[in-house]
Motif scaffolding. Structure first.
Motif, short mmCIF file in Angstrom:
data_model
loop_
_atom_site.label_atom_id
_atom_site.label_comp_id
_atom_site.label_asym_id
_atom_site.label_seq_id
_atom_site.Cartn_x
_atom_site.Cartn_y
_atom_site.Cartn_z
N THR A 200 0.85 -1.19 0.00
CA THR A 200 0.00 0.00 0.00
C THR A 200 0.88 1.24 0.00
O THR A 200 2.07 1.17 0.33
CB THR A 200 -0.94 0.01 1.22
N ALA A 232 -8.38 2.74 -3.24
CA ALA A 232 -7.98 3.69 -2.21
C ALA A 232 -9.00 3.71 -1.10
O ALA A 232 -10.18 3.42 -1.30
CB ALA A 232 -7.81 5.08 -2.80
N VAL A 312 -3.50 4.23 -0.68
CA VAL A 312 -3.65 3.92 -2.10
C VAL A 312 -3.19 2.48 -2.28
O VAL A 312 -2.07 2.13 -1.92
CB VAL A 312 -2.82 4.87 -2.98
#
Length: 707
Positions: A200, A232, A312
């Motif tokens: 991530t 996200a 994200v």
């Protein structure tokens, strides 16, 4: 053009310099961007952006945060544009260590000062958008004429890092094992790759409390089919998360599960292994979902805002994305459908490579390579299986060629010619025994011509194409075979009628002739200029020419005795010449046991050494000061040669003879990595599609790509 200020007086420029923003580079950066000729230009008038940086750098242009082209391998370059209104311009340079350091170390990136060119406009018609300059291809299309830079509060281009290129400076931290690979334009290290387990990009304390209106967008690529996957999300907030569910598409939902209604997803399935552009907007009460620029879903929902950690590639540290994400954006406004379409259209396609297929490879566009090595096809297990990518199986893939849409592979031990579709890497069989291993014995009548799988080969080693046909060195058959790509009909163009009729280069039996009257001895390499084929007749120690139209075979260079001698056609000597390529004027030969790269003038057959001194070792240098270790395959982009030797790939500049190591460390292995940290296992084939190199990694049973 939206966002332009309307005035009633004359046009003028205001150039505002914003500040240098460096990403992962040394202090004292000197990336510079300037404008000429200056102020007082009329609408539609041309102006030039001038970029400069120290040597060994590549320059990438941006317009309103949209990439518009590249200028590779130069310390200075220019971008010619038309003056159309208020826009921001900058350059990003790829910074290599330069002299005294290893040029194969991973490049860092550095941004110039941003330059904002504003204009007070009195009227109406917007001139055409600025075209990209004719630099290294492929490059993205021209930027949109619709403003997509206003209200941009976070922008991760994900070009080798998690830096924010909006003016907010909200840089992310890549955790887990986020890697950077090719984006939808095949530009290396330009999209983030997530493993679906723990990768991530984290931005702590992302504050959305003041955002009444929001837009989130990203490009994504996945083929995952396991559970929900989030592009996200934010802890305790789940603000505008792009939800991927099996059999469904994009969804957005709030942290309060009571607000989430089943069926609030788009209809377009996203798990097809292709790039898709996703966007979601919220005005505080209504959510709209877009896929590939088109509105697909609208529903009522009040989304929570506040301060939270933005992830994200995951949903607040769970539901990790399995695939790629590129160009992630957050706006504190609701983008219109026109703006979202502009985001999609500005970066959904690429210009075709300017190179052309020549000599069975793409030439005319100098490659700009980072040295990043990946596997695109082949599981690593020697076998036969037609499938996609790394599920497919090869058995000792060697020589390769391309028609710019597909790779064609001489799958030696399977006695097959295989096709690999560029981009999707779907593998299929073109010709040869249907189940692989269906080779024939050159001494009997089983080595037959036929259509597709009805034809038989015996150890095909290399292949080339003129775009209409494939030409194969059927090595253990001592023949040259032709495959019609439209019908898959295989015929014998030249070589002993029963195969197996290999000759001995020293006894006069290796005769020239027409078709089956001619004799070869274990040919290993082949290329074409469209009129003739040129064959490395390996154990004959000669270079032979085959006229395509008639099958007439003549000897171009070499006296048939294993040795070394530069000279005219009849006095030159080779020692087991292997790979061969051409730029239309000269042939370039990987002279295996002489550890040299030789140049043969096509018109005369004269032979000279371009690089290497006969010592079987690896040493970067120029001309005969450089050393090769068993060079076995070679291709060209028209300016450089790319040479496969013992577990390495080398680059040779034709004009200067300068040799450098591009990838591999000489140790057998399977590592996909960068430069000399990557490893091969007996690679024996190489070709270029005009953007990348592709390697037949023989003992790894894989097709590898160098970006």
């Amino acid at each position: 053009m939206q966002g332009h200020t309307t005035r009633l007086w004359k046009w003028y420029w205001v150039i505002a310099v914003l500040g240098i923003f460096l990403t992962g580079c040394n202090s004292g950066a000197d990336a510079e961007l300037s404008v000429s000729p200056g102020t007082d230009l009329e609408p539609g008038e041309a102006f030039t952006l001038n970029a400069s940086k120290s040597t060994y750098d590549d320059i990438r242009w941006f317009w309103n945060n949209q990439p518009i082209g590249e200028c590779n391998g130069k310390s200075k370059c220019q971008q010619s544009l038309l003056f159309v209104g208020t826009h921001r311009y900058r350059i990003r340079v790829k910074v290599n260590p330069g002299p005294g350091g290893s040029l194969l170390a991973p490049p860092k990136t550095e941004d110039s000062t941003s330059v904002i060119i504003t204009i007070a406009t009195a009227t109406a018609a917007t001139p055409p958008p600025p075209p990209p300059s004719a630099t290294t291809t492929p490059s993205p299309p021209p930027p949109p004429t619709v403003d997509v830079s206003s209200n941009l509060v976070l922008h991760y281009p994900l070009d080798s890092n998690a830096k924010d290129f909006s003016d907010s400076g909200l840089h992310g931290l890549a955790t887990g094992g986020v890697r950077y690979g090719s984006d939808r334009f095949s530009q290396s290290r330009s999209a983030a790759t997530f493993d679906g387990v723990d990768d991530t990009i984290l931005r702590n304390s992302f504050d959305t409390s003041s955002y009444t209106n929001l837009t989130v967008s990203a490009w994504v690529n996945t083929s995952s089919v396991s559970g929900e996957r989030f592009v996200a999300g934010a802890t305790g907030l789940r603000l505008l998360m792009s939800r991927f569910t099996v059999g469904k598409g994009l969804g957005v939902f709030d942290n309060n599960s009571a607000n989430n209604v089943a069926g609030e997803e788009t209809s377009t399935s996203l798990n097809d292994g292709n790039w898709h552009h996703l966007a979601a907007t919220s005005d505080g009460s209504e959510v709209k979902l877009y896929v590939n620029g088109k509105l697909e879903q609208t529903y009522s929902e009040v989304l929570t805002t506040g301060v939270a950690n933005l992830n994200v590639g995951s949903g607040a540290g769970a539901n990790f994305w399995d695939g790629q994400i590129d160009d992630f954006r957050v706006y504190d406004s609701v983008l219109t459908q026109e703006q979202i379409e502009a985001l999609f259209e500005a970066s959904s396609s690429q210009t075709l490579n300017s190179g052309t297929v020549s000599g069975g490879t793409v030439q005319g566009s100098t490659l700009s390579l980072s040295g990043a090595v990946t596997t695109v096809a082949g599981s690593g297990a020697g076998g036969f299986l037609n499938a996609t990518g790394i599920v497919a199986q090869f058995n000792n893939p060697r020589g390769l060629t391309t028609d710019a849409s597909n790779l064609y592979v001489a799958d030696e031990t399977n006695n097959l010619i295989r096709k690999v579709v560029l981009g999707t890497y779907v593998v299929s069989s073109v010709a040869g025994g249907a189940s692989g291993g269906g080779g024939c014995n050159g001494n009997d009548a089983t080595c037959i011509d036929g259509v597709g799988s009805a034809a038989q080969f015996n150890g095909p080693r290399d292949v080339t194409t003129d775009g209409t046909h494939l030409y194969v060195v059927d090595s253990s058959n001592h023949r040259i075979r032709k495959i019609d790509l439209s019908t898959l009909q295989v015929t014998t163009l030249a070589g002993g009628a029963l195969g197996g009729g290999g000759c001995n280069g020293n006894d006069g039996s290796c005769i020239d002739g027409v078709g089956s009257a001619a004799q070869f001895n274990t040919p290993h390499g082949i290329t074409t200029d469209g009129t003739n084929l040129y064959v490395s007749d390996t154990l004959n120690h000669r270079i032979r020419k085959v006229e395509i139209s008639s099958g007439t075979v003549t000897t171009l260079s070499g006296d048939g005795i294993a040795g070394f001698n530069d000279g005219n056609s009849s006095s030159a000597q080779f020692d087991s010449p292997n790979g061969i390529t051409t730029d239309g004027t000269s042939l370039y030969v990987a002279d295996l046991n002489n550890h040299r790269i030789r140049r043969v003038v096509i018109s005369t057959g004269a032979v000279a050494t371009l690089a290497g001194n006969g010592t079987g070792s690896t040493f970067d240098g120029t001309g005969t000061s450089a050393q090769f270790n068993g060079p076995i395959a070679v291709t060209t982009d028209g300016s450089n040669l790319y040479v496969v030797e013992f577990n390495r790939v080398r680059q040779l500049v034709i004009s200067s003879g300068e040799v450098t190591t591009l990838a591999g460390d000489g140790i057998a292995g399977t590592t996909d990595e960068y430069g000399t940290t990557a490893r091969f296992n007996d690679p024996e084939g190489i070709v270029s599609d005009g953007t990348h190199l592709f390697i037949g990694d023989n003992t790894n049973h894989r097709i590898r790509k160098i970006e």
